[in-house]
Write a protein that holds these residues in place. Structure first.
Motif, short mmCIF file in Angstrom:
data_model
loop_
_atom_site.label_atom_id
_atom_site.label_comp_id
_atom_site.label_asym_id
_atom_site.label_seq_id
_atom_site.Cartn_x
_atom_site.Cartn_y
_atom_site.Cartn_z
N ALA A 39 0.84 -1.20 0.00
CA ALA A 39 0.00 0.00 0.00
C ALA A 39 0.88 1.25 0.00
O ALA A 39 1.96 1.25 0.57
N GLY A 40 0.38 2.29 -0.65
CA GLY A 40 1.04 3.58 -0.60
C GLY A 40 -0.05 4.63 -0.47
O GLY A 40 -0.75 4.89 -1.43
N HIS A 41 -0.23 5.16 0.74
CA HIS A 41 -1.33 6.09 1.00
C HIS A 41 -0.76 7.49 1.24
O HIS A 41 0.07 7.68 2.12
N LYS A 51 3.82 9.97 2.94
CA LYS A 51 3.55 8.74 2.19
C LYS A 51 3.57 7.57 3.17
O LYS A 51 4.61 7.24 3.72
N LEU A 52 2.42 6.98 3.36
CA LEU A 52 2.27 5.91 4.36
C LEU A 52 2.13 4.55 3.67
O LEU A 52 1.49 4.45 2.62
N HIS A 53 2.74 3.54 4.25
CA HIS A 53 2.66 2.19 3.67
C HIS A 53 2.04 1.20 4.65
O HIS A 53 1.16 0.45 4.30
N LEU A 54 2.53 1.20 5.87
CA LEU A 54 2.02 0.27 6.88
C LEU A 54 1.34 1.00 8.03
O LEU A 54 0.45 0.46 8.68
N VAL A 55 1.79 2.20 8.29
CA VAL A 55 1.25 2.97 9.41
C VAL A 55 -0.11 3.54 8.99
O VAL A 55 -0.22 4.14 7.92
N PRO A 56 -1.16 3.33 9.80
CA PRO A 56 -2.49 3.84 9.43
C PRO A 56 -2.52 5.37 9.30
O PRO A 56 -1.74 6.08 9.94
N ILE A 65 -5.48 6.45 18.21
CA ILE A 65 -4.74 5.18 18.30
C ILE A 65 -4.75 4.53 16.93
O ILE A 65 -5.81 4.41 16.29
N ASN A 66 -3.59 4.16 16.44
CA ASN A 66 -3.46 3.53 15.13
C ASN A 66 -3.12 2.05 15.32
O ASN A 66 -2.23 1.72 16.10
N VAL A 67 -3.86 1.22 14.60
CA VAL A 67 -3.77 -0.22 14.84
C VAL A 67 -3.36 -0.96 13.57
O VAL A 67 -3.94 -0.75 12.51
N ILE A 68 -2.37 -1.82 13.70
CA ILE A 68 -2.04 -2.75 12.62
C ILE A 68 -2.63 -4.10 13.01
O ILE A 68 -2.19 -4.73 13.98
N GLY A 69 -3.68 -4.49 12.31
CA GLY A 69 -4.46 -5.67 12.70
C GLY A 69 -3.83 -6.98 12.28
O GLY A 69 -2.83 -7.02 11.54
N ASN A 70 -4.45 -8.07 12.73
CA ASN A 70 -3.92 -9.42 12.45
C ASN A 70 -3.91 -9.77 10.96
O ASN A 70 -3.14 -10.61 10.51
N GLY A 71 -4.77 -9.11 10.17
CA GLY A 71 -4.86 -9.43 8.75
C GLY A 71 -3.75 -8.82 7.91
O GLY A 71 -3.60 -9.13 6.73
N VAL A 72 -2.97 -7.93 8.54
CA VAL A 72 -1.88 -7.26 7.82
C VAL A 72 -0.66 -8.18 7.77
O VAL A 72 -0.39 -8.92 8.72
N VAL A 73 0.06 -8.15 6.65
CA VAL A 73 1.35 -8.86 6.60
C VAL A 73 2.44 -7.82 6.86
O VAL A 73 2.59 -6.86 6.10
N LEU A 74 3.14 -8.02 7.97
CA LEU A 74 4.02 -6.97 8.50
C LEU A 74 5.48 -7.20 8.14
O LEU A 74 6.07 -8.20 8.54
N ASP A 75 6.04 -6.25 7.42
CA ASP A 75 7.47 -6.27 7.12
C ASP A 75 8.14 -5.34 8.14
O ASP A 75 8.03 -4.11 8.03
N PRO A 76 8.82 -5.92 9.16
CA PRO A 76 9.37 -5.05 10.21
C PRO A 76 10.39 -4.05 9.70
O PRO A 76 10.45 -2.92 10.18
N LYS A 77 11.16 -4.46 8.68
CA LYS A 77 12.15 -3.53 8.11
C LYS A 77 11.43 -2.31 7.54
O LYS A 77 11.78 -1.17 7.83
N ALA A 78 10.39 -2.59 6.75
CA ALA A 78 9.63 -1.49 6.14
C ALA A 78 8.97 -0.64 7.21
O ALA A 78 8.92 0.59 7.10
N LEU A 79 8.47 -1.28 8.27
CA LEU A 79 7.80 -0.52 9.32
C LEU A 79 8.76 0.44 10.01
O LEU A 79 8.45 1.63 10.18
N PHE A 80 9.95 -0.05 10.39
CA PHE A 80 10.87 0.84 11.10
C PHE A 80 11.42 1.93 10.19
O PHE A 80 11.66 3.05 10.64
N GLU A 81 11.58 1.62 8.91
CA GLU A 81 12.00 2.69 7.97
C GLU A 81 10.91 3.76 7.89
O GLU A 81 11.20 4.96 7.85
#
Ligand code: GDP
Ligand code: IMO
Ligand code: MG
Length: 428
Positions: A39-41, A51-56, A65-81
């Motif tokens: 995603a690119g929001h 430009k948001l990809h994983l962060v709501p 409060i922003n939530v990354i739910g169980n249905g998301v596939v989480l790339d930790p590298k991408a998240l911390f970047e």
């Protein structure tokens, strides 16, 4: 009940980030329930663009409060970047305003490698994925070999899971595709560090989402991708690997359908698609190029040029039906300003019959000839409109036709990328 869904009604990039940010003003929580860093929001506030990809897309307000739910596939590298990028832009992020499901599946380096290898192996039949490892990660989830965030919280469990997975993946990478294997130690060390950094954010978020809705707080579910990229109802196999329609909210965030009050389908005033696959109203002429340049139609995640075409109401009607949409948010109506005439597709002609749904088979879809209605265009001043009455007549007629054909009202009209360039037509 105070839970609303915001989802894409076309092939993604409809402006979900902008609309979610706009609606988040009066919400308490914003939840991502599927997809990942494919995603690119984009959200624009004042002169700043995010430009948001994983962060709501509720993250730009201090108190949501922003939530990354169980249905998301989480790339930790991408998240911390992404967190670093947002912090540099002055956005505050901590476990107080971002929480992550312990049940979310982890995107591993081999998922990204396999995404690329499989695409190359498909040759001319490639899907045109974002290369973020989405398909291979969801494959492992369904095959029941995936590694979840909670596994990363237990180093010994993670070590065992990684060993088992990497052995099989390396066999596939080397023996089937003849490519280089991945190294266990470097992945293990990298992910153990991610685990430590993730720990403060991780919890059973479905409890928190449930409690918020129960106590009358307003919760927004922010979809990624769009209806026609849905794994079941999209233009399969040219789709993503998750449920992008409203049904995905329940499984991807852990709440029941009776807790949801409504769903807003975000749709561009025209149609775009990035990646391969059918697109009945695609324009291959000067008008298509004009829309692309005028609408800056280049991908947020991959930078690829988006394919452009006329608005397709067959798609919007299908999206409304599949997700039980209570309204539409129509974006980028300003992009069409300046065209003398604009067209809307209101049906497909196929084998001498007229249909108003998207057929399952790509062979049938390829035979569909769009039927168009033509409308008078409108001028540039539209980007300054802040009430429905200020919209030019041509645009009003265009919008009315959308409501009439889809039998779904329009609650928001967006006339520019900025947060303030938004017309609230009726409350959702
Ligand atoms: P998303 O993936 O659905 O969030 O959409 P993207 O962010 O990928 O693409 C939408 C693009 O259109 C972004 O660059 C937004 O800033 C921009 N945008 C959103 N709404 C409008 C609008 O009403 N008018 C214009 N001109 N741009 C918009
Ligand atoms: P947002 O949330 C537009 C497309 C890719 C490809 C297909 C599969 O910004 O609207 P994947 O990497 O998911 O396996 O790719 O889906 N795609 C998107 N197109 N917007 C997106 O997200 C997309 N996410 C994936 O281009 O055709
Ligand atoms: Mg996008």
């Amino acid at each position: 009940m105070s839970a609303f869904i915001v989802l894409g009604a076309q092939w993604g990039d409809e402006g979900k980030g902008k609309i979610t940010d706009y609606l988040a003003k009066s919400a308490d929580m914003v939840v991502r329930f599927q997809g990942g860093s494919n995603a690119g929001h984009t959200v624009e506030v004042g002169d700043k663009q995010y430009k948001l990809h994983l962060v709501p897309s509720g993250i730009l307000y201090m108190d949501k409060i922003n939530v990354i739910g169980n249905g998301v596939v989480l790339d930790p590298k991408a998240l911390f970047e992404e967190i670093d990028y947002l912090k540099k832009l002055g956005v505050h992020i901590s476990p107080k305003n971002l929480i992550i499901s312990d049940r979310a599946q982890l995107i591993m380096p081999y998922h990204k490698v396999l995404d690329g290898i499989k695409e190359r192996a498909r040759g001319k039949k490639d899907i045109g994925t974002t290369g973020k490892g989405i398909g291979p990660c969801y494959t492992d989830k369904m095959e029941r070999s995936g590694i979840r965030v909670c596994d990363l919280m237990h180093q010994d469990v993670f070590e065992g899971n990684l060993r088992e997975n990497l052995k099989i993946k390396n066999d596939i990478i080397t023996k089937v595709y003849g490519e280089k294997p991945l190294d266990f130690d470097s992945i293990y060390n990298e992910y153990v560090n991610y685990g430590k950094a993730l720990a403060p954010y991780v919890r059973d978020v479905s409890v928190k989402v449930y409690e918020n809705i129960k106590s009358g707080k307003k919760v927004l579910f922010e979809g990624a991708q769009g209806t026609l990229l849905d794994i079941d109802y999209g233009t399969y196999p040219y789709v993503t690997s998750s449920s992008t329609i409203a049904g995905g909210v329940c499984i991807g965030s852990g709440i029941g359908p009776t807790m949801i009050a409504g769903a807003v389908g975000v749709a561009k005033a025209y149609t775009t698609r990035v990646g391969k696959g059918p697109f009945p109203t695609e324009l291959f002429d000067e008008t298509g190029n004009w829309i692309r340049e005028n609408g800056h139609e280049y991908g947020v995640t991959t930078g690829r040029a988006r394919r452009c075409g006329w608005l397709d109401l067959v798609i919007l009607k299908t999206s409304s039906r599949l997700s039980g949409l209570t309204s539409f948010a129509i974006t980028k109506i300003d992009t069409l300003a300046g065209l003398e005439k604009v067209k809307i597709c209101t049906g497909y002609k196929v084998n001498g019959k007229i249909i108003d749904y998207v057929p399952a088979s790509l062979e049938d879809l390829a035979k569909c000839e769009p039927i168009y209605e033509e409308f008078q265009g409108w001028n540039k001043s539209i980007e300054n409109a802040r009430t429905y009455d200020e919209l030019p007549e041509g645009a009003k007629k265009y919008l009315s036709r959308i409501e009439e054909f889809t039998n779904t009202k329009i609650s928001i009209v967006s006339v520019g990328p900025g947060r303030d360039q938004t017309i609230d037509v009726s409350h959702i």
